[in-house]
Design a protein around this motif. Structure first.
Motif, short mmCIF file in Angstrom:
data_model
loop_
_atom_site.label_atom_id
_atom_site.label_comp_id
_atom_site.label_asym_id
_atom_site.label_seq_id
_atom_site.Cartn_x
_atom_site.Cartn_y
_atom_site.Cartn_z
N ARG A 1 0.83 -1.20 0.00
CA ARG A 1 0.00 0.00 0.00
C ARG A 1 0.87 1.25 0.00
O ARG A 1 2.07 1.20 0.25
CB ARG A 1 -0.95 0.01 1.18
CG ARG A 1 -0.28 0.25 2.52
CD ARG A 1 -1.31 0.33 3.64
NE ARG A 1 -0.68 0.69 4.89
CZ ARG A 1 -0.61 1.93 5.36
NH1 ARG A 1 -1.12 2.93 4.69
NH2 ARG A 1 -0.03 2.18 6.52
N THR B 1 -1.37 7.88 0.59
CA THR B 1 -2.75 7.93 0.12
C THR B 1 -3.63 6.80 0.64
O THR B 1 -4.85 6.81 0.40
CB THR B 1 -2.78 7.87 -1.42
OG1 THR B 1 -2.26 6.60 -1.83
CG2 THR B 1 -1.97 8.99 -2.04
N GLU C 1 -3.76 4.00 -0.60
CA GLU C 1 -4.12 3.18 -1.76
C GLU C 1 -3.51 1.79 -1.58
O GLU C 1 -2.33 1.65 -1.29
CB GLU C 1 -3.58 3.82 -3.03
CG GLU C 1 -3.85 3.02 -4.26
CD GLU C 1 -3.26 3.68 -5.51
OE1 GLU C 1 -3.59 3.20 -6.60
OE2 GLU C 1 -2.48 4.64 -5.38
N LYS D 1 1.25 2.92 -11.56
CA LYS D 1 0.88 4.18 -10.89
C LYS D 1 2.08 4.98 -10.42
O LYS D 1 1.98 6.19 -10.21
CB LYS D 1 -0.02 3.86 -9.70
CG LYS D 1 -1.32 3.24 -10.10
CD LYS D 1 -2.46 3.93 -9.45
CE LYS D 1 -3.75 3.33 -9.98
NZ LYS D 1 -4.87 3.65 -9.16
#
Length: 109
Positions: free
Chosen positions: A70, A74, A76, A99
């Protein structure tokens, strides 16, 4: 809130159902290791601003440990995978690279 999918039972678990276990992919040293190796194991940890690999336990579910990739900035989540895996699966590394183009997998000691 952080939500992780348990790779064993498939449940999307909120962080309140999980227990964090620190950095993933560390080499653990036994009783016959040197003091320097054991000190490094105890006190040297990554604390990145960005992609991080962590250990989690599905404590209010199946009870098994797993790893999660992760982003610490963020929250994410790039994916989760079994704790017995020695490095992240290729699909998770590809998702991170897509990303974060400059990201590279580092060898863990």
């Amino acid at each position: 809130m952080l939500t992780l999918k348990c790779p064993y039972c498939g449940v999307q678990a909120e962080e309140t159902e999980l227990h964090a276990g620190g950095e993933a992919h560390l080499t653990r040293f036994g009783p016959d290791s040197s003091d320097d190796d054991f000190e490094t194991y105890l006190f040297t940890r990554e604390n990145p601003k960005g992609v991080h690999f962590e250990r989690w336990r599905h404590s209010h579910g199946c009870g098994k440990w797993f790893h999660a990739a992760r982003c610490t900035m963020t929250l994410e989540v790039f994916g989760t995978y079994p704790a017995q895996t020695t490095e992240p699966p290729q699909d998770i590394r590809d998702a991170i690279t897509a990303k974060r183009p400059g990201w590279t997998w580092r060898e863990f000691s």
